[in-house]
Design a protein around this motif. Structure first.
Motif, PDB file in Angstrom:
ATOM      1  N   GLU A  94      -0.131  -0.808  -5.894  1.00 59.22           N
ATOM      2  CA  GLU A  94       0.473  -1.005  -4.571  1.00 59.22           C
ATOM      3  C   GLU A  94      -0.265  -2.083  -3.783  1.00 59.22           C
ATOM      4  O   GLU A  94       0.354  -2.893  -3.093  1.00 59.22           O
ATOM      5  CB  GLU A  94       0.489   0.329  -3.815  1.00 59.22           C
ATOM      6  N   ALA A  95      -1.586  -2.109  -3.937  1.00 56.20           N
ATOM      7  CA  ALA A  95      -2.375  -3.146  -3.242  1.00 56.20           C
ATOM      8  C   ALA A  95      -2.022  -4.525  -3.795  1.00 56.20           C
ATOM      9  O   ALA A  95      -1.895  -5.501  -3.037  1.00 56.20           O
ATOM     10  CB  ALA A  95      -3.869  -2.867  -3.414  1.00 56.20           C
ATOM     11  N   LEU A  96      -1.844  -4.609  -5.112  1.00 60.44           N
ATOM     12  CA  LEU A  96      -1.473  -5.899  -5.719  1.00 60.44           C
ATOM     13  C   LEU A  96      -0.099  -6.342  -5.215  1.00 60.44           C
ATOM     14  O   LEU A  96       0.099  -7.510  -4.851  1.00 60.44           O
ATOM     15  CB  LEU A  96      -1.464  -5.765  -7.252  1.00 60.44           C
ATOM     16  N   ALA A  97       0.836  -5.397  -5.167  1.00 54.50           N
ATOM     17  CA  ALA A  97       2.194  -5.725  -4.707  1.00 54.50           C
ATOM     18  C   ALA A  97       2.139  -6.282  -3.285  1.00 54.50           C
ATOM     19  O   ALA A  97       2.826  -7.266  -2.954  1.00 54.50           O
ATOM     20  CB  ALA A  97       3.083  -4.481  -4.775  1.00 54.50           C
ATOM     21  N   LYS A  98       1.295  -5.684  -2.455  1.00 51.88           N
ATOM     22  CA  LYS A  98       1.179  -6.124  -1.059  1.00 51.88           C
ATOM     23  C   LYS A  98       0.589  -7.543  -0.996  1.00 51.88           C
ATOM     24  O   LYS A  98       1.088  -8.399  -0.258  1.00 51.88           O
ATOM     25  CB  LYS A  98       0.279  -5.136  -0.303  1.00 51.88           C
ATOM     26  N   THR A  99      -0.447  -7.769  -1.782  1.00 56.28           N
ATOM     27  CA  THR A  99      -1.077  -9.098  -1.802  1.00 56.28           C
ATOM     28  C   THR A  99      -0.069 -10.157  -2.236  1.00 56.28           C
ATOM     29  O   THR A  99       0.026 -11.239  -1.643  1.00 56.28           O
ATOM     30  CB  THR A  99      -2.272  -9.105  -2.797  1.00 56.28           C
ATOM     31  N   LEU A 100       0.706  -9.836  -3.282  1.00 51.82           N
ATOM     32  CA  LEU A 100       1.685 -10.802  -3.795  1.00 51.82           C
ATOM     33  C   LEU A 100       2.793 -11.047  -2.772  1.00 51.82           C
ATOM     34  O   LEU A 100       3.248 -12.172  -2.588  1.00 51.82           O
ATOM     35  CB  LEU A 100       2.266 -10.314  -5.123  1.00 51.82           C
ATOM     36  N   GLU A 101       3.202  -9.988  -2.116  1.00 52.00           N
ATOM     37  CA  GLU A 101       4.263 -10.115  -1.114  1.00 52.00           C
ATOM     38  C   GLU A 101       3.819 -11.074  -0.005  1.00 52.00           C
ATOM     39  O   GLU A 101       4.582 -11.936   0.438  1.00 52.00           O
ATOM     40  CB  GLU A 101       4.561  -8.725  -0.538  1.00 52.00           C
ATOM     41  N   GLN A 102       2.559 -10.917   0.396  1.00 51.18           N
ATOM     42  CA  GLN A 102       2.037 -11.777   1.475  1.00 51.18           C
ATOM     43  C   GLN A 102       2.039 -13.251   1.075  1.00 51.18           C
ATOM     44  O   GLN A 102       2.213 -14.131   1.908  1.00 51.18           O
ATOM     45  CB  GLN A 102       0.612 -11.340   1.856  1.00 51.18           C
ATOM     46  N   SER A 103       1.852 -13.511  -0.229  1.00 48.47           N
ATOM     47  CA  SER A 103       1.821 -14.923  -0.657  1.00 48.47           C
ATOM     48  C   SER A 103       3.165 -15.369  -1.229  1.00 48.47           C
ATOM     49  O   SER A 103       3.275 -16.479  -1.776  1.00 48.47           O
ATOM     50  CB  SER A 103       0.699 -15.133  -1.683  1.00 48.47           C
ATOM     51  N   GLY A 104       4.173 -14.505  -1.158  1.00 47.07           N
ATOM     52  CA  GLY A 104       5.508 -14.863  -1.640  1.00 47.07           C
ATOM     53  C   GLY A 104       5.577 -15.010  -3.154  1.00 47.07           C
ATOM     54  O   GLY A 104       6.392 -15.767  -3.677  1.00 47.07           O
ATOM     55  N   GLU A 105       4.714 -14.273  -3.860  1.00 45.99           N
ATOM     56  CA  GLU A 105       4.695 -14.369  -5.322  1.00 45.99           C
ATOM     57  C   GLU A 105       5.127 -13.042  -5.935  1.00 45.99           C
ATOM     58  O   GLU A 105       5.264 -12.040  -5.232  1.00 45.99           O
ATOM     59  CB  GLU A 105       3.271 -14.713  -5.791  1.00 45.99           C
ATOM     60  N   LYS A 106       5.350 -13.067  -7.266  1.00 42.21           N
ATOM     61  CA  LYS A 106       5.686 -11.797  -7.929  1.00 42.21           C
ATOM     62  C   LYS A 106       5.183 -11.798  -9.366  1.00 42.21           C
ATOM     63  O   LYS A 106       4.933 -12.862  -9.946  1.00 42.21           O
ATOM     64  CB  LYS A 106       7.200 -11.565  -7.890  1.00 42.21           C
ATOM     65  N   ILE A 107       5.041 -10.597  -9.892  1.00 40.15           N
ATOM     66  CA  ILE A 107       4.668 -10.435 -11.299  1.00 40.15           C
ATOM     67  C   ILE A 107       5.912 -10.695 -12.150  1.00 40.15           C
ATOM     68  O   ILE A 107       7.001 -10.197 -11.839  1.00 40.15           O
ATOM     69  CB  ILE A 107       4.139  -8.993 -11.535  1.00 40.15           C
ATOM     70  N   ASP A 108       5.765 -11.481 -13.232  1.00 39.97           N
ATOM     71  CA  ASP A 108       6.909 -11.771 -14.100  1.00 39.97           C
ATOM     72  C   ASP A 108       7.125 -10.689 -15.146  1.00 39.97           C
ATOM     73  O   ASP A 108       8.266 -10.364 -15.483  1.00 39.97           O
ATOM     74  CB  ASP A 108       6.697 -13.117 -14.809  1.00 39.97           C
TER      75      ASP A 108
END
Ligand code: AP5
Length: 216
Positions: A94-108
């Protein structure tokens, strides 16, 4: 390309991540390697992590989340990375998802490596690692050209947490704390299951297929 390698201890995540990282020229971010380097350098994080790692327990979420957050700010991660050994709990995911959301990125893609427990134990028992360049060998399945010596010239070591009693604890921790991530990522449509019960080159082919299917 941003990938997560998920799976039990000894399944071959590090071996495959190193190969893929070279092929795609993206960094291999292994939280276990980062923690072992911190321990060797006796940094405050290393000193805190040591007792957990030696006991086969997970390092506290907050510590590891901070490490990964800082690492993902480095410029070499811009074109992607392989996360090996992180996330390992739902809280970390969940922490990773939040970090990625903030930078507009996603896991492929999340690659989940599967192997029977008796094979995991065999792989861990024969593992030898290079403390200098982190290269991984196996006494039987992937021996170094010169016994006990890495190709970089450093004497190979056996990890302290690869002792049988610690391995048992690591497998228990995996089942209770990390395995729930399989369902978590399946529900997000991100999971590819990799049968890891084959030679390294065959598993690499399966990894490439899973990654290629996604990116094509
Ligand atoms: P970490 O270093 O991440 O260990 P792990 O996840 O338990 O994984 P391993 O490194 O044991 O195995 P691997 O899947 O990478 O297999 P490998 O490629 O080496 O973590 C260590 C500790 O740090 C944790 O217990 C925890 O305390 C802490 N930690 C780390 N991340 C954390 C986090 N996010 N949160 C909290 N705590 C954290 O291969 C194994 C052996 O098999 C090798 O000898 C290899 O040569 C051989 N092999 C590989 N593939 C094959 C094959 N296809 N056929 C035959 N042999 C093979």
């Amino acid at each position: 390309m941003r990938l997560i390698f998920l799976g039990p201890p000894g399944v071959g995540k590090g071996t495959q991540a190193a190969l893929l990282s070279e092929q795609y020229q993206i960094p291999h971010i292994a939280t276990g390697d980062i923690l072992r380097a911190a321990m060797a350098n006796k940094t405050p994080v290393g000193l805190e992590a040591k007792s957990y790692i030696d006991a086969g327990k997970l390092v506290p979420d907050d510590v590891i989340i901070n490490i990964v957050r800082e690492r993902l700010k480095e410029s070499d991660t811009k074109s992607g990375y392989i996360l090996d050994g992180f996330p390992r709990t739902i809280k970390q995911a969940e922490a990773l998802a939040k970090t990625l959301e903030q930078s507009g990125e996603k896991i492929d893609r999340v690659l989940y490596f599967e192997l029977a427990e008796e094979e995991l134990v065999k792989r861990i028992a024969g593992r030898r690692s290079c403390p200098a360049c982190q290269k991984i060998y196996h006494t039987i399945f992937n021996p170094p050209p010169q016994e006990g010596i890495c190709t970089c010239g450093t004497a190979l070591i056996q990890r302290k947490d690869d002792r049988p009693e610690t391995v048992k604890e690591r497998l228990t921790v995996y089942r209770t704390e990390t395995a729930p991530l399989i369902q978590y990522y399946k529900e997000q449509g991100l999971l590819s299951q990799i049968d890891a019960d084959s030679r390294v080159d065959e598993v690499t082919r399966r990894v490439q297929d899973a990654v290629f299917q996604k990116s094509s």
